[in-house]
Design a protein around this motif. Structure first.
Motif, PDB file in Angstrom:
ATOM      1  N   PRO A 318       0.826  -1.214   0.000  1.00  0.00           N
ATOM      2  CA  PRO A 318       0.000   0.000   0.000  1.00  0.00           C
ATOM      3  C   PRO A 318       0.861   1.266   0.000  1.00  0.00           C
ATOM      4  O   PRO A 318       1.771   1.406   0.831  1.00  0.00           O
ATOM      5  N   VAL A 319       0.583   2.170  -0.919  1.00  0.00           N
ATOM      6  CA  VAL A 319       1.334   3.421  -1.010  1.00  0.00           C
ATOM      7  C   VAL A 319       0.708   4.448  -0.079  1.00  0.00           C
ATOM      8  O   VAL A 319      -0.507   4.682  -0.133  1.00  0.00           O
ATOM      9  N   PRO A 320       1.493   5.057   0.801  1.00  0.00           N
ATOM     10  CA  PRO A 320       0.937   6.025   1.751  1.00  0.00           C
ATOM     11  C   PRO A 320       0.312   7.238   1.060  1.00  0.00           C
ATOM     12  O   PRO A 320       0.775   7.686   0.001  1.00  0.00           O
ATOM     13  N   ILE A 321      -0.737   7.756   1.689  1.00  0.00           N
ATOM     14  CA  ILE A 321      -1.381   8.994   1.265  1.00  0.00           C
ATOM     15  C   ILE A 321      -0.874  10.115   2.168  1.00  0.00           C
ATOM     16  O   ILE A 321      -0.881   9.981   3.394  1.00  0.00           O
ATOM     17  N   MET A 322      -0.404  11.209   1.566  1.00  0.00           N
ATOM     18  CA  MET A 322       0.054  12.354   2.348  1.00  0.00           C
ATOM     19  C   MET A 322      -1.091  13.357   2.455  1.00  0.00           C
ATOM     20  O   MET A 322      -1.584  13.857   1.435  1.00  0.00           O
ATOM     21  N   LYS A 323      -1.530  13.665   3.679  1.00  0.00           N
ATOM     22  CA  LYS A 323      -2.703  14.515   3.878  1.00  0.00           C
ATOM     23  C   LYS A 323      -2.389  15.648   4.859  1.00  0.00           C
ATOM     24  O   LYS A 323      -1.993  15.405   6.002  1.00  0.00           O
ATOM     25  N   TRP A 324      -2.613  16.869   4.402  1.00  0.00           N
ATOM     26  CA  TRP A 324      -2.396  18.041   5.248  1.00  0.00           C
ATOM     27  C   TRP A 324      -3.470  18.097   6.325  1.00  0.00           C
ATOM     28  O   TRP A 324      -4.666  17.877   6.056  1.00  0.00           O
ATOM     29  N   CYS A 325      -3.070  18.390   7.558  1.00  0.00           N
ATOM     30  CA  CYS A 325      -4.031  18.413   8.669  1.00  0.00           C
ATOM     31  C   CYS A 325      -3.920  19.669   9.512  1.00  0.00           C
ATOM     32  O   CYS A 325      -4.516  19.747  10.582  1.00  0.00           O
ATOM     33  N   GLY A 326      -3.149  20.656   9.047  1.00  0.00           N
ATOM     34  CA  GLY A 326      -2.960  21.864   9.835  1.00  0.00           C
ATOM     35  C   GLY A 326      -1.901  21.665  10.908  1.00  0.00           C
ATOM     36  O   GLY A 326      -1.135  20.693  10.890  1.00  0.00           O
ATOM     37  N   ASN A 327      -1.859  22.600  11.844  1.00  0.00           N
ATOM     38  CA  ASN A 327      -0.846  22.551  12.906  1.00  0.00           C
ATOM     39  C   ASN A 327      -1.257  21.520  13.961  1.00  0.00           C
ATOM     40  O   ASN A 327      -1.888  21.842  14.970  1.00  0.00           O
ATOM     41  N   TRP A 328      -0.921  20.268  13.701  1.00  0.00           N
ATOM     42  CA  TRP A 328      -1.319  19.144  14.550  1.00  0.00           C
ATOM     43  C   TRP A 328      -0.804  19.283  15.983  1.00  0.00           C
ATOM     44  O   TRP A 328      -1.480  18.927  16.943  1.00  0.00           O
ATOM     45  N   VAL A 455      -2.741   3.670   4.535  1.00  0.00           N
ATOM     46  CA  VAL A 455      -1.657   4.277   5.298  1.00  0.00           C
ATOM     47  C   VAL A 455      -1.706   5.768   5.008  1.00  0.00           C
ATOM     48  O   VAL A 455      -1.618   6.173   3.844  1.00  0.00           O
ATOM     49  N   THR A 456      -1.857   6.601   6.026  1.00  0.00           N
ATOM     50  CA  THR A 456      -1.944   8.045   5.806  1.00  0.00           C
ATOM     51  C   THR A 456      -0.897   8.772   6.635  1.00  0.00           C
ATOM     52  O   THR A 456      -0.773   8.534   7.843  1.00  0.00           O
ATOM     53  N   PHE A 457      -0.140   9.647   5.961  1.00  0.00           N
ATOM     54  CA  PHE A 457       0.834  10.513   6.627  1.00  0.00           C
ATOM     55  C   PHE A 457       0.177  11.881   6.831  1.00  0.00           C
ATOM     56  O   PHE A 457       0.039  12.672   5.890  1.00  0.00           O
ATOM     57  N   PHE A 458      -0.252  12.193   8.050  1.00  0.00           N
ATOM     58  CA  PHE A 458      -0.834  13.495   8.360  1.00  0.00           C
ATOM     59  C   PHE A 458       0.282  14.482   8.683  1.00  0.00           C
ATOM     60  O   PHE A 458       1.162  14.183   9.502  1.00  0.00           O
ATOM     61  N   HIS A 459       0.220  15.669   8.080  1.00  0.00           N
ATOM     62  CA  HIS A 459       1.353  16.587   8.194  1.00  0.00           C
ATOM     63  C   HIS A 459       0.905  18.042   8.167  1.00  0.00           C
ATOM     64  O   HIS A 459      -0.231  18.369   7.796  1.00  0.00           O
ATOM     65  N   TYR A 460       1.850  18.941   8.538  1.00  0.00           N
ATOM     66  CA  TYR A 460       1.647  20.383   8.467  1.00  0.00           C
ATOM     67  C   TYR A 460       2.492  20.961   7.337  1.00  0.00           C
ATOM     68  O   TYR A 460       2.520  22.151   7.113  1.00  0.00           O
ATOM     69  N   GLY A 461       3.195  20.085   6.658  1.00  0.00           N
ATOM     70  CA  GLY A 461       4.061  20.441   5.539  1.00  0.00           C
ATOM     71  C   GLY A 461       4.913  19.241   5.183  1.00  0.00           C
ATOM     72  O   GLY A 461       5.534  18.635   6.055  1.00  0.00           O
ATOM     73  N   LYS A 462       4.944  18.863   3.932  1.00  0.00           N
ATOM     74  CA  LYS A 462       5.657  17.647   3.515  1.00  0.00           C
ATOM     75  C   LYS A 462       7.140  17.749   3.826  1.00  0.00           C
ATOM     76  O   LYS A 462       7.785  18.757   3.553  1.00  0.00           O
ATOM     77  N   SER A 463       7.679  16.662   4.363  1.00  0.00           N
ATOM     78  CA  SER A 463       9.119  16.590   4.639  1.00  0.00           C
ATOM     79  C   SER A 463       9.802  15.751   3.573  1.00  0.00           C
ATOM     80  O   SER A 463       9.163  14.992   2.833  1.00  0.00           O
ATOM     81  N   ASN A 464      11.126  15.884   3.508  1.00  0.00           N
ATOM     82  CA  ASN A 464      11.901  15.059   2.568  1.00  0.00           C
ATOM     83  C   ASN A 464      11.750  13.577   2.897  1.00  0.00           C
ATOM     84  O   ASN A 464      11.691  12.738   1.999  1.00  0.00           O
ATOM     85  N   GLY A 465      11.695  13.257   4.195  1.00  0.00           N
ATOM     86  CA  GLY A 465      11.541  11.865   4.599  1.00  0.00           C
ATOM     87  C   GLY A 465      10.240  11.277   4.099  1.00  0.00           C
ATOM     88  O   GLY A 465      10.196  10.123   3.643  1.00  0.00           O
ATOM     89  N   MET A 466       9.165  12.055   4.164  1.00  0.00           N
ATOM     90  CA  MET A 466       7.872  11.589   3.664  1.00  0.00           C
ATOM     91  C   MET A 466       7.923  11.319   2.171  1.00  0.00           C
ATOM     92  O   MET A 466       7.477  10.264   1.695  1.00  0.00           O
TER      93      MET A 466
END
Length: 488
Positions: A318-328, A455-466
């Motif tokens: 499964p390929v992760p989904i990158m989803k913006w969630c604000g200032n978590w 698989v979801t990566f919740f973030h406030y801004g995409k990182s290089n690691g993501m």
């Protein structure tokens, strides 16, 4: 790193070995088989050897035991010959009651007993213990996928020809089964084999599987508090920390999860592995996420390797989904609320009775979050590395007795739960490296009954690691499809 190891090993290969005249005398000496079995392949302090001092001295004089200075001084710098430590801040000088002088000991490995400049590590220099196995020690009758079979053949070649090999296999590819034929080949040629791993959990998981696969072979299990500490066996499963006590013991060393902490970051553990190998031995690395340096060496051909880009069930990862969630972080620490995007994700899984893991970047953030998430479901629990009930809670999730766990990266590896789905809260945090995120994503879709999942990566801004983690998984899926390893 290699230059560092060579410097230490050159010294360690020239301990206070008995002189030539003693070696001649040794031809007529009847050595103790019990002492041979206790000391063979090990480097032990005198207090770790349960034999009379007179017997040790007699074997030393006759050439059957060598002695390595515990802590040596070269170019005004101390170095520990048990753990390889050269950090001068990790040495302490004190008035010693044994040598009646100022003596220096190593603090880096003090938990294993004090090794100092007036103590010696005893090593066996007599005849090797010969391990014999039947013609067919492997009782496992399972089958391998195409990718596993190819990798298995390469492992056999590496064990037979005493080579180094990287086995780069995706999470859920079945790395343990890939080792079986290589281990069998080593046992048939009287090799002594070690599987080393950074974590106690992996030792406890592997030992029963290996005993079942090789029912007539003695398997030593070495970890903190083990009862097999002095068991001499042709097959050893050990944490990397336990290898500090070994010296030129193994014909084949297999390092599982070579990228995992603490092995990947601790030079003394890398030294321990190198010291435990015989000078002519094979070294096999297992990992789903090799370091950038290891990937570069593999790509350039300086490190031989083989990839298994597909899982045994022939479905893509499964390929992760990158989803913006604000200032978590602000939502949790100040507002005491769950960002709406995360809340919706969790609620949907709770409604569908889908087991979940929610990964957090630190224990503090996770513990602050737990009461907020328990408003969605009071049965949600949290685990971390220091939690004494960690295994129990994971079992409760596996048995569907709780709906999910909040966790740190402690559960990024070694967890297989059917139908699991995963969210990373704050995937842009520095703690979530490419390696960690790939491993976390690898918890999903591992069973043949449910080979997919979210698989979801919740973030406030995409990182290089993501970004690198997603590309890593996409690259492996593409390679697997290209090699005809996927049923899509």
């Amino acid at each position: 790193m290699q230059k560092f190891l060579q410097k230490i090993l050159r010294f360690s290969s020239h301990p206070l070995i008995p002189s030539p005249e003693h070696k001649i005398l040794a031809q007529s000496y009847s050595f103790s088989p019990e002492l041979q079995h206790h000391l063979s392949g090990r480097a032990l302090l005198a207090e770790e050897i349960s034999f009379p001092a007179d017997l040790l001295d007699e074997h030393f004089q006759c050439g059957y035991i060598g002695r390595i200075l515990g802590v040596s001084l070269e170019d005004s710098k101390f170095q520990c010959n048990r753990c390889g430590n050269q950090n001068q801040n990790q040495f302490f000088t004190f008035p010693c009651s044994r040598c009646k002088k100022d003596c220096t000991y190593c603090r880096n490995c003090i938990m294993m007993g004090r090794v100092s400049s007036c103590s010696y590590l005893h090593v066996w220099t007599g005849p090797d213990v010969i391990f014999e196995s039947g013609p067919n020690p492997l009782a496992w009758t399972g089958s391998l996928s195409e990718g596993q079979s190819h990798a298995s053949d390469r492992v056999v070649d590496a064990v037979t020809n005493k080579e180094q090999l990287l086995v780069w296999a995706v999470c859920g590819a079945g790395k343990t089964e890939v080792l079986f034929k290589g281990i069998e080949a080593g046992l048939q040629s009287s090799q002594r084999i070690c599987i080393a791993t950074p974590r106690n959990d992996v030792v406890l998981e592997l030992v029963p599987r290996l005993k079942k696969a090789f029912p007539d072979i003695a398997v030593a299990s070495l970890y903190g508090g083990t009862v097999d500490r002095h068991l001499l066996a042709p097959l050893t499963v050990s944490t990397t920390h336990q290898l500090f006590r070994f010296y030129k013991a193994f014909d084949t060393v297999i390092i599982d999860e070579v990228d995992a902490f603490p092995y990947s970051a601790d030079k003394s553990l890398q030294f321990a592995v190198d010291k435990a190998r015989k000078s002519d031995s094979s070294l096999i690395y297992l990992t789903a996420t090799p370091s950038a340096k290891m990937q570069f060496s593999f790509t350039k051909g300086s490190l031989k390797g083989v990839t298994i880009p597909a899982r045994f069930h022939r479905k893509p990862i499964p390929v992760p989904i990158m989803k913006w969630c604000g200032n978590w972080n602000k939502s949790i620490s100040q507002n005491k609320t769950i960002p709406p995007a995360i809340s919706a994700w969790v609620k949907k899984r709770l409604e569908n009775n889908t087991p979940i893991l929610l990964f957090f970047p630190s224990i503090k953030i996770m513990e602050n979050s737990l009461p907020i998430y328990q408003k969605l479901n009071p049965d949600l629990e949290a685990v971390h590395s220091e939690d004494p009930e960690r295994k129990t809670k994971v079992s409760l999730l596996r048995e569907k007795r709780i709906p999910g766990l909040l966790t740190t990266t402690i559960l990024e590896r070694g967890v297989t739960i059917p139908n699991l789905e995963v969210a990373v809260i704050g995937a842009d945090h520095d703690v979530f490296s490419e390696s960690a995120l790939v491993q976390i994503a690898g918890r999903v879709g591992r069973s043949i009954e449910k080979p997919d999942g979210n698989v979801t990566f919740f973030h406030y801004g995409k990182s290089n690691g993501m970004v690198r983690a997603v590309r890593h998984i996409e690259r492996m899926n593409a390679e697997a499809e290209k090699r005809g390893m996927l049923d899509v």
